[in-house]
Design a protein around this motif. Structure first.
Motif, PDB file in Angstrom:
ATOM      1  N   LEU A   1       0.797  -1.350  -0.093  1.00 30.60           N
ATOM      2  CA  LEU A   1       0.135  -0.114   0.076  1.00 30.60           C
ATOM      3  C   LEU A   1       0.982   1.218   0.009  1.00 30.60           C
ATOM      4  N   THR A   2       0.800   2.175  -0.521  1.00 33.38           N
ATOM      5  CA  THR A   2       1.711   3.525  -0.843  1.00 33.38           C
ATOM      6  C   THR A   2       1.014   4.728  -0.527  1.00 33.38           C
ATOM      7  N   GLN A   3       1.863   5.657  -0.230  1.00 28.33           N
ATOM      8  CA  GLN A   3       1.434   7.097   0.051  1.00 28.33           C
ATOM      9  C   GLN A   3       2.350   7.966  -1.145  1.00 28.33           C
ATOM     10  N   PHE A   4       1.741   8.716  -1.954  1.00 29.67           N
ATOM     11  CA  PHE A   4       2.248   9.306  -2.789  1.00 29.67           C
ATOM     12  C   PHE A   4       2.658  10.619  -2.517  1.00 29.67           C
ATOM     13  N   ILE A   5       3.917  11.167  -2.430  1.00 26.95           N
ATOM     14  CA  ILE A   5       4.109  12.693  -1.749  1.00 26.95           C
ATOM     15  C   ILE A   5       4.679  13.574  -2.860  1.00 26.95           C
ATOM     16  N   VAL A   6       4.113  14.744  -3.332  1.00 22.82           N
ATOM     17  CA  VAL A   6       4.808  15.616  -4.229  1.00 22.82           C
ATOM     18  C   VAL A   6       5.123  16.582  -3.679  1.00 22.82           C
ATOM     19  N   ARG A   7       6.575  17.199  -3.748  1.00 25.26           N
ATOM     20  CA  ARG A   7       7.122  18.446  -3.084  1.00 25.26           C
ATOM     21  C   ARG A   7       7.640  19.003  -4.333  1.00 25.26           C
ATOM     22  N   GLU A   8       7.993  20.522  -3.923  1.00 21.88           N
ATOM     23  CA  GLU A   8       8.806  20.973  -5.083  1.00 21.88           C
ATOM     24  C   GLU A   8       9.788  20.446  -5.800  1.00 21.88           C
ATOM     25  N   ASP A   9      10.898  19.797  -4.901  1.00 22.71           N
ATOM     26  CA  ASP A   9      11.906  19.190  -5.488  1.00 22.71           C
ATOM     27  C   ASP A   9      11.976  17.744  -5.698  1.00 22.71           C
ATOM     28  N   ALA A  10      10.786  17.045  -5.405  1.00 20.47           N
ATOM     29  CA  ALA A  10      10.917  15.573  -5.230  1.00 20.47           C
ATOM     30  C   ALA A  10       9.517  14.899  -5.451  1.00 20.47           C
ATOM     31  N   GLN A  11       9.494  13.989  -5.941  1.00 21.53           N
ATOM     32  CA  GLN A  11       8.294  13.016  -5.841  1.00 21.53           C
ATOM     33  C   GLN A  11       8.647  11.792  -5.155  1.00 21.53           C
ATOM     34  N   LEU A  12       7.874  11.585  -4.073  1.00 22.98           N
ATOM     35  CA  LEU A  12       8.470  10.282  -3.231  1.00 22.98           C
ATOM     36  C   LEU A  12       7.365   9.541  -2.920  1.00 22.98           C
ATOM     37  N   LEU A  13       7.495   8.085  -2.894  1.00 19.96           N
ATOM     38  CA  LEU A  13       6.766   6.927  -2.849  1.00 19.96           C
ATOM     39  C   LEU A  13       6.974   6.247  -1.512  1.00 19.96           C
ATOM     40  N   TYR A  14       6.245   6.224  -0.533  1.00 25.12           N
ATOM     41  CA  TYR A  14       6.177   5.425   0.536  1.00 25.12           C
ATOM     42  C   TYR A  14       5.479   4.196   0.704  1.00 25.12           C
ATOM     43  N   GLY A  15       5.840   2.948   1.079  1.00 27.39           N
ATOM     44  CA  GLY A  15       5.316   1.955   0.958  1.00 27.39           C
ATOM     45  C   GLY A  15       4.750   1.106   2.201  1.00 27.39           C
ATOM     46  N   PHE A  16       3.801   0.356   2.542  1.00 28.97           N
ATOM     47  CA  PHE A  16       3.507   0.034   3.670  1.00 28.97           C
ATOM     48  C   PHE A  16       2.637  -1.526   3.727  1.00 28.97           C
ATOM     49  N   GLY A  17       3.082  -2.275   4.700  1.00 31.43           N
ATOM     50  CA  GLY A  17       2.712  -3.768   4.632  1.00 31.43           C
ATOM     51  C   GLY A  17       1.347  -3.858   4.921  1.00 31.43           C
ATOM     52  N   THR A  18       0.624  -2.920   5.557  1.00 32.44           N
ATOM     53  CA  THR A  18      -0.688  -3.060   6.234  1.00 32.44           C
ATOM     54  C   THR A  18      -1.242  -1.624   6.060  1.00 32.44           C
ATOM     55  N   GLU A  19      -2.585  -1.600   6.035  1.00 31.97           N
ATOM     56  CA  GLU A  19      -3.523  -0.425   5.935  1.00 31.97           C
ATOM     57  C   GLU A  19      -3.400   0.228   7.119  1.00 31.97           C
ATOM     58  N   ARG A  20      -3.184  -0.237   8.436  1.00 32.26           N
ATOM     59  CA  ARG A  20      -3.007   0.080   9.764  1.00 32.26           C
ATOM     60  C   ARG A  20      -1.938   1.253   9.704  1.00 32.26           C
ATOM     61  N   GLU A  21      -0.612   0.921   9.083  1.00 33.40           N
ATOM     62  CA  GLU A  21       0.520   1.480   9.248  1.00 33.40           C
ATOM     63  C   GLU A  21       0.474   2.615   8.360  1.00 33.40           C
ATOM     64  N   ARG A  22      -0.137   2.399   7.017  1.00 33.24           N
ATOM     65  CA  ARG A  22      -0.532   3.630   6.152  1.00 33.24           C
ATOM     66  C   ARG A  22      -1.191   4.621   6.668  1.00 33.24           C
ATOM     67  N   ALA A  23      -2.395   4.503   7.294  1.00 37.60           N
ATOM     68  CA  ALA A  23      -3.404   5.174   8.141  1.00 37.60           C
ATOM     69  C   ALA A  23      -2.540   6.105   9.285  1.00 37.60           C
ATOM     70  N   THR A  24      -1.750   5.114  10.030  1.00 40.41           N
ATOM     71  CA  THR A  24      -0.930   5.816  10.986  1.00 40.41           C
ATOM     72  C   THR A  24      -0.214   6.928  10.579  1.00 40.41           C
ATOM     73  N   PHE A  25       0.801   6.483   9.295  1.00 41.41           N
ATOM     74  CA  PHE A  25       1.587   7.732   8.661  1.00 41.41           C
ATOM     75  C   PHE A  25       1.053   8.763   8.308  1.00 41.41           C
ATOM     76  N   ARG A  26      -0.121   8.660   7.474  1.00 43.64           N
ATOM     77  CA  ARG A  26      -1.081   9.849   7.174  1.00 43.64           C
ATOM     78  C   ARG A  26      -1.488  10.570   8.289  1.00 43.64           C
ATOM     79  N   GLN A  27      -1.623   9.998   9.492  1.00 45.55           N
ATOM     80  CA  GLN A  27      -2.154  10.821  10.860  1.00 45.55           C
ATOM     81  C   GLN A  27      -0.939  11.311  11.030  1.00 45.55           C
ATOM     82  N   LEU A  28       0.104  10.810  11.224  1.00 43.61           N
ATOM     83  CA  LEU A  28       1.252  11.457  11.604  1.00 43.61           C
ATOM     84  C   LEU A  28       1.633  12.559  10.701  1.00 43.61           C
TER      85      LEU A  28
END
Length: 190
Positions: free
Chosen positions: A48-75
């Motif tokens: 499961l991924t979270q795609f983040i676009v910044r001025e200087d980069a496009q970053l992709l973060y991966g997670f093994g579970t939905e709980r971890e991705r939801a926690t990342f988004r909350q953080l």
């Protein structure tokens, strides 16, 4: 937005993984808990991924579970916490440990994570306090009587932090009735 990737794991070098999805290689950063759960190189992997676009980069973060991705988004919603720090927190603490740390308002536990100072830890605890208790990222249903004891104590009007502290003192194989009785006994001694 890229929400999920399914393909063959080509490389894994902490904290990066390279995933081949039909001939396109996606490089993702993952937390250490996800990294340790990865299959061997050459095997199929779903992230499961979270795609983040910044001025200087496009970053992709991966997670093994939905709980971890939801926690990342909350953080990420916490003022002063970016993707690198959120990933460091999830690498230093499991989701359940983070939830418990927030419930107990344990600044010391958060400051053990590299890059998290005392002020950032205090801000995290303050801003996440209500987020985890309203069910956004609650832990999976407990399999032991301890979870039911905790629910009973909160239902009786005790603060979640007090109830968690009382539940921690219970023996591992306690029954529901005995657990409530022992927890109430320890709470009244304070």
């Amino acid at each position: 937005m890229i929400g999920r990737l399914s393909g063959i794991l080509l490389e894994k070098t902490p904290p990066h993984v390279l995933l081949d999805v039909h001939g396109v290689g996606y490089e993702c950063e993952v937390s250490m808990s996800t990294f340790y759960a990865l299959p061997a190189v050459g095997e199929k992997l779903v992230l499961l991924t979270q795609f983040i676009v910044r001025e200087d980069a496009q970053l992709l973060y991966g997670f093994g579970t939905e709980r971890e991705r939801a926690t990342f988004r909350q953080l990420l919603k916490v003022n002063g916490v970016g993707p690198k720090m959120a990933l460091a927190i999830l690498s230093g603490l499991s989701v359940d440990e983070l939830i418990q740390t927030v419930a107990m308002q344990d600044t010391a536990m958060l400051t053990r994570v590299p890059g998290v100072g005392k002020k950032t830890a205090e801000r995290l605890l303050l801003e996440l306090k209500d987020k985890f208790t309203v069910g956004l990222i609650m832990p999976a249903a407990p399999q032991s009587a301890e979870g039911d004891v905790l629910s009973a104590l909160v239902g009786l009007g005790y603060q979640e932090r007090e109830a968690l502290a009382a539940v921690k003192l219970l023996p591992a194989d306690v029954t529901l009735a005995d657990g409530i009785r022992l927890a109430l006994k320890s709470l009244t001694k304070r």
